[in-house]
Design a protein around this motif. Structure first.
Motif, PDB file in Angstrom:
ATOM      1  N   ASP A 177       0.686  -1.029   0.136  1.00  0.00           N
ATOM      2  CA  ASP A 177       0.074  -0.079   0.014  1.00  0.00           C
ATOM      3  C   ASP A 177       0.657   1.064   0.139  1.00  0.00           C
ATOM      4  O   ASP A 177       0.344   2.382  -0.534  1.00  0.00           O
ATOM      5  N   ALA A 178       2.220   1.070   0.297  1.00  0.00           N
ATOM      6  CA  ALA A 178       2.856   2.530   0.671  1.00  0.00           C
ATOM      7  C   ALA A 178       4.276   1.842   0.835  1.00  0.00           C
ATOM      8  O   ALA A 178       4.736   0.821   1.088  1.00  0.00           O
ATOM      9  N   ILE A 179       5.238   2.824   0.672  1.00  0.00           N
ATOM     10  CA  ILE A 179       6.698   2.850   0.674  1.00  0.00           C
ATOM     11  C   ILE A 179       7.205   4.007   1.740  1.00  0.00           C
ATOM     12  O   ILE A 179       6.497   4.827   1.791  1.00  0.00           O
ATOM     13  N   ARG A 180       8.069   3.309   2.726  1.00  0.00           N
ATOM     14  CA  ARG A 180       8.558   4.111   3.737  1.00  0.00           C
ATOM     15  C   ARG A 180      10.059   3.970   4.013  1.00  0.00           C
ATOM     16  O   ARG A 180      10.664   3.036   3.605  1.00  0.00           O
ATOM     17  N   GLY A 181      10.729   5.026   4.432  1.00  0.00           N
ATOM     18  CA  GLY A 181      11.957   5.143   4.635  1.00  0.00           C
ATOM     19  C   GLY A 181      12.584   6.488   4.848  1.00  0.00           C
ATOM     20  O   GLY A 181      11.927   7.446   5.237  1.00  0.00           O
ATOM     21  N   PRO A 182      13.931   6.693   4.839  1.00  0.00           N
ATOM     22  CA  PRO A 182      14.928   5.396   4.411  1.00  0.00           C
ATOM     23  C   PRO A 182      15.347   4.907   5.791  1.00  0.00           C
ATOM     24  O   PRO A 182      15.137   5.399   6.697  1.00  0.00           O
ATOM     25  N   GLN A 183      15.723   3.289   5.417  1.00  0.00           N
ATOM     26  CA  GLN A 183      15.971   2.650   6.465  1.00  0.00           C
ATOM     27  C   GLN A 183      17.043   1.712   5.789  1.00  0.00           C
ATOM     28  O   GLN A 183      16.690   0.813   4.983  1.00  0.00           O
ATOM     29  N   THR A 184      18.241   1.458   6.227  1.00  0.00           N
ATOM     30  CA  THR A 184      19.054   0.517   6.056  1.00  0.00           C
ATOM     31  C   THR A 184      19.496  -0.506   6.962  1.00  0.00           C
ATOM     32  O   THR A 184      20.867  -0.355   7.549  1.00  0.00           O
ATOM     33  N   LEU A 231      16.058   9.722   7.740  1.00  0.00           N
ATOM     34  CA  LEU A 231      16.990  10.754   6.931  1.00  0.00           C
ATOM     35  C   LEU A 231      17.350  12.003   7.835  1.00  0.00           C
ATOM     36  O   LEU A 231      16.593  12.620   8.380  1.00  0.00           O
ATOM     37  N   LEU A 232      18.535  12.302   7.643  1.00  0.00           N
ATOM     38  CA  LEU A 232      19.014  13.581   8.442  1.00  0.00           C
ATOM     39  C   LEU A 232      18.519  14.608   7.879  1.00  0.00           C
ATOM     40  O   LEU A 232      18.761  15.090   6.566  1.00  0.00           O
ATOM     41  N   VAL A 233      17.742  15.735   8.763  1.00  0.00           N
ATOM     42  CA  VAL A 233      17.450  16.840   7.952  1.00  0.00           C
ATOM     43  C   VAL A 233      17.464  18.066   8.824  1.00  0.00           C
ATOM     44  O   VAL A 233      17.493  19.195   8.379  1.00  0.00           O
ATOM     45  N   ASP A 234      18.154  17.910   9.911  1.00  0.00           N
ATOM     46  CA  ASP A 234      18.707  18.947  10.602  1.00  0.00           C
ATOM     47  C   ASP A 234      20.078  18.506  11.551  1.00  0.00           C
ATOM     48  O   ASP A 234      19.935  17.372  12.421  1.00  0.00           O
ATOM     49  N   GLY A 235      21.154  19.621  11.513  1.00  0.00           N
ATOM     50  CA  GLY A 235      22.315  19.125  12.398  1.00  0.00           C
ATOM     51  C   GLY A 235      23.476  18.178  11.491  1.00  0.00           C
ATOM     52  O   GLY A 235      23.687  17.360  11.829  1.00  0.00           O
ATOM     53  N   PRO A 266      28.261  12.459  11.991  1.00  0.00           N
ATOM     54  CA  PRO A 266      27.581  11.709  12.761  1.00  0.00           C
ATOM     55  C   PRO A 266      28.351  10.577  13.720  1.00  0.00           C
ATOM     56  O   PRO A 266      29.357  10.365  13.725  1.00  0.00           O
ATOM     57  N   ILE A 267      27.512  10.390  14.905  1.00  0.00           N
ATOM     58  CA  ILE A 267      28.216   9.545  15.899  1.00  0.00           C
ATOM     59  C   ILE A 267      27.990   8.118  15.547  1.00  0.00           C
ATOM     60  O   ILE A 267      27.161   7.922  14.507  1.00  0.00           O
ATOM     61  N   LEU A 268      28.435   7.294  16.339  1.00  0.00           N
ATOM     62  CA  LEU A 268      28.403   5.950  15.896  1.00  0.00           C
ATOM     63  C   LEU A 268      26.669   5.332  15.873  1.00  0.00           C
ATOM     64  O   LEU A 268      25.943   5.393  16.505  1.00  0.00           O
ATOM     65  N   LEU A 269      26.836   4.788  14.532  1.00  0.00           N
ATOM     66  CA  LEU A 269      25.332   3.973  14.138  1.00  0.00           C
ATOM     67  C   LEU A 269      24.174   5.183  13.567  1.00  0.00           C
ATOM     68  O   LEU A 269      23.118   4.821  13.351  1.00  0.00           O
ATOM     69  N   TYR A 270      24.673   6.299  13.616  1.00  0.00           N
ATOM     70  CA  TYR A 270      23.841   7.411  13.150  1.00  0.00           C
ATOM     71  C   TYR A 270      23.873   7.499  11.522  1.00  0.00           C
ATOM     72  O   TYR A 270      25.094   7.482  11.286  1.00  0.00           O
ATOM     73  N   PRO A 271      22.808   7.478  10.858  1.00  0.00           N
ATOM     74  CA  PRO A 271      22.921   7.955   9.393  1.00  0.00           C
ATOM     75  C   PRO A 271      23.398   9.339   9.182  1.00  0.00           C
ATOM     76  O   PRO A 271      23.213  10.200  10.039  1.00  0.00           O
ATOM     77  N   TYR A 272      24.107   9.561   8.199  1.00  0.00           N
ATOM     78  CA  TYR A 272      24.404  10.807   7.565  1.00  0.00           C
ATOM     79  C   TYR A 272      24.124  10.942   6.102  1.00  0.00           C
ATOM     80  O   TYR A 272      24.284   9.805   5.302  1.00  0.00           O
ATOM     81  N   GLU A 302      19.889  19.062  24.732  1.00  0.00           N
ATOM     82  CA  GLU A 302      19.202  19.726  23.675  1.00  0.00           C
ATOM     83  C   GLU A 302      19.235  19.203  22.485  1.00  0.00           C
ATOM     84  O   GLU A 302      20.149  18.324  22.055  1.00  0.00           O
ATOM     85  N   ILE A 303      18.029  19.197  21.595  1.00  0.00           N
ATOM     86  CA  ILE A 303      18.172  18.451  20.426  1.00  0.00           C
ATOM     87  C   ILE A 303      19.287  19.106  19.464  1.00  0.00           C
ATOM     88  O   ILE A 303      19.221  20.489  19.174  1.00  0.00           O
ATOM     89  N   TYR A 304      20.099  18.338  18.945  1.00  0.00           N
ATOM     90  CA  TYR A 304      21.022  18.880  17.970  1.00  0.00           C
ATOM     91  C   TYR A 304      20.947  17.980  16.606  1.00  0.00           C
ATOM     92  O   TYR A 304      21.691  18.562  15.631  1.00  0.00           O
ATOM     93  N   LYS A 305      20.179  17.064  16.478  1.00  0.00           N
ATOM     94  CA  LYS A 305      20.058  16.442  15.081  1.00  0.00           C
ATOM     95  C   LYS A 305      18.449  15.914  14.994  1.00  0.00           C
ATOM     96  O   LYS A 305      17.968  15.434  16.119  1.00  0.00           O
ATOM     97  N   THR A 306      18.077  16.016  13.833  1.00  0.00           N
ATOM     98  CA  THR A 306      16.759  15.616  13.623  1.00  0.00           C
ATOM     99  C   THR A 306      16.673  14.628  12.378  1.00  0.00           C
ATOM    100  O   THR A 306      17.504  14.977  11.419  1.00  0.00           O
ATOM    101  N   PHE A 307      16.158  13.607  12.644  1.00  0.00           N
ATOM    102  CA  PHE A 307      15.968  12.427  11.564  1.00  0.00           C
ATOM    103  C   PHE A 307      14.427  12.201  11.401  1.00  0.00           C
ATOM    104  O   PHE A 307      13.724  12.223  12.261  1.00  0.00           O
ATOM    105  N   ARG A 308      14.367  12.040   9.940  1.00  0.00           N
ATOM    106  CA  ARG A 308      13.046  11.957   9.614  1.00  0.00           C
ATOM    107  C   ARG A 308      12.519  10.756   8.661  1.00  0.00           C
ATOM    108  O   ARG A 308      13.326  10.292   7.832  1.00  0.00           O
TER     109      ARG A 308
END
Length: 380
Positions: free
Chosen positions: A119-126, A135-139, A143-149, A368-374
């Motif tokens: 019905d739909a496609i979602r992501g990114p996820q690897t 997906l990194l959208v802010d910050g 990247p720290i360990l295991l974070y996407p960039y 404080e929030i310094y990175k946002t992923f979407r």
């Protein structure tokens, strides 16, 4: 020259999809190259335990014979069963600042999922929530360990292709300097002691002499504690073993704690040193034999250590013990251990934007929030 999309079918094709990021990010000072052996294991469907319950394909975007982008399209059957959804996923999305290539890749992934009857496609996820996700959208810093960039322009490509945001996750930052400056440690210690006394909570460090038994306890709490989280799928035994083996490489027993409520195991927290700081110094490359990179890594890890960041990726409280302040207690123990002279910087994430309790706790601790992923989604 127009863009063509080719499904990965040969070992040579797979090699190109794995190695493409090392070219794409060659001039990006923030990107951290991972060890090639780890990337090969991630993309190898016979070795990555997640592919036991997933089906999917990898694709290359080409201009002539030059790779200009990559993507994966797949179905996670365990996700669909656990969350009662009927969706597919995309991941391994990497592309030059090339709108035509990006649109072709995203459309290929969407049509693959649609053709499979979803019905739909979602992501990114690897490729799961236990790996690089969102997906990194802010910050857009290292990247720290295991974070996407990823580059900032990816979000625009997704939105232009008809993908819409469905969930954000946060990375929270706290420095040892701030803890010392405002006396957070003293204030939080008082709060922690009061909660522990009221709730009959006790805390112990992981037992370095009895590691296998403690990792078994960790596995039990992990799946029970996270089962209601958005997007979370309980790990299979093979996945849990792989996670323990992976994190065990960077494990610091001073940074792992269990909490008990009235002597019953209730929760855990695990912090890990940021091995990405080592990898950025080593800078592994496809044309450099990995044993050379490993020797360099050992130097920057053990002989002349460079790691002054720590990440708290895992905090879990069993459902029946929530609302008692167990999470606050463990958060305090982990940050106190991490920022008490050994490390100068801490990251806590990912935390779902919808998880108001954990967002509030993190902020109350001075983070404080310094990175946002979407996450993005496209319905058919």
């Amino acid at each position: 020259m127009s863009v063509t999309i080719r499904r990965v079918e040969t070992p040579a094709d797979l090699k190109r999809i794995i190695e493409f990021p090392y070219t794409l990010y060659a001039n990006d000072p923030n990107w951290v190259p991972q060890l090639l052996s780890m990337q090969r294991d991630k993309f190898n469907k016979a070795k990555n335990p997640s592919w036991e319950y997933m089906v999917g394909d990898y694709f290359l975007a080409l201009r002539g014979d030059k790779v200009v982008g990559t993507i994966a399209a797949f179905i996670n059957h365990r996700h669909n069963t656990f969350h009662e959804e009927h969706i597919g996923w995309f991941g391994a999305f990497e592309v030059y600042d090339d709108p035509e290539a990006a649109a072709a890749l995203l459309e290929t992934a969407a049509q693959w999922v649609k053709a499979a009857g979803y019905d739909a496609i979602r992501g990114p996820q690897t490729f799961t929530t236990h790996e690089e996700t969102g997906l990194l959208v802010d910050g857009f810093t290292r990247p720290i360990l295991l974070y996407p960039y990823n580059p900032p322009y990816y979000a625009g490509f997704l939105e232009a292709a008809g993908y819409t945001p469905v969930m954000d996750t946060y990375g929270f930052y706290l420095s040892a300097a701030k803890v010392r400056e405002v006396g957070l440690d003293t204030r939080l210690e008082r709060v922690t002691k009061a909660i522990m006394k009221r709730g009959k909570i006790t805390v112990r460090q992981i037992d370095a002499q009895n590691m296998m038994a403690d990792f078994a306890l960790f596995k039990d709490i992990y799946n029970a504690a996270w089962e209601k989280n958005w997007g979370f799928v309980p790990m299979t035994p093979r996945e849990l073993d792989a996670l323990v083996a992976s994190l065990g490489q960077f494990f610091d027993p001073d940074l792992a704690f269990f909490a008990y409520v009235d002597n019953v195991p209730a929760a855990f927290i695990l912090a890990i040193p940021d091995f990405n700081q080592v990898l950025q110094k080593v800078y592994p490359q496809p044309n450099i034999p990995e044993p050379i990179s490993l020797v360099k890594a050992l130097y920057h890890w053990k002989i002349k250590p460079v790691m002054d960041w720590v990440r708290v990726p895992l905090l879990g409280v069993k459902g029946e013990f929530r609302g008692k302040g167990v999470d606050v207690v463990l958060y305090h123990y982990a940050l106190q251990a991490a920022l008490n002279g050994k490390y100068e910087h801490s990251d806590s994430g990912w935390i779902l934007s919808s998880n108001e309790t954990m967002v509030s706790i993190a902020k109350n601790f001075g983070s404080e929030i310094y990175k946002t992923f979407r996450y993005y989604e496209k319905a058919f």
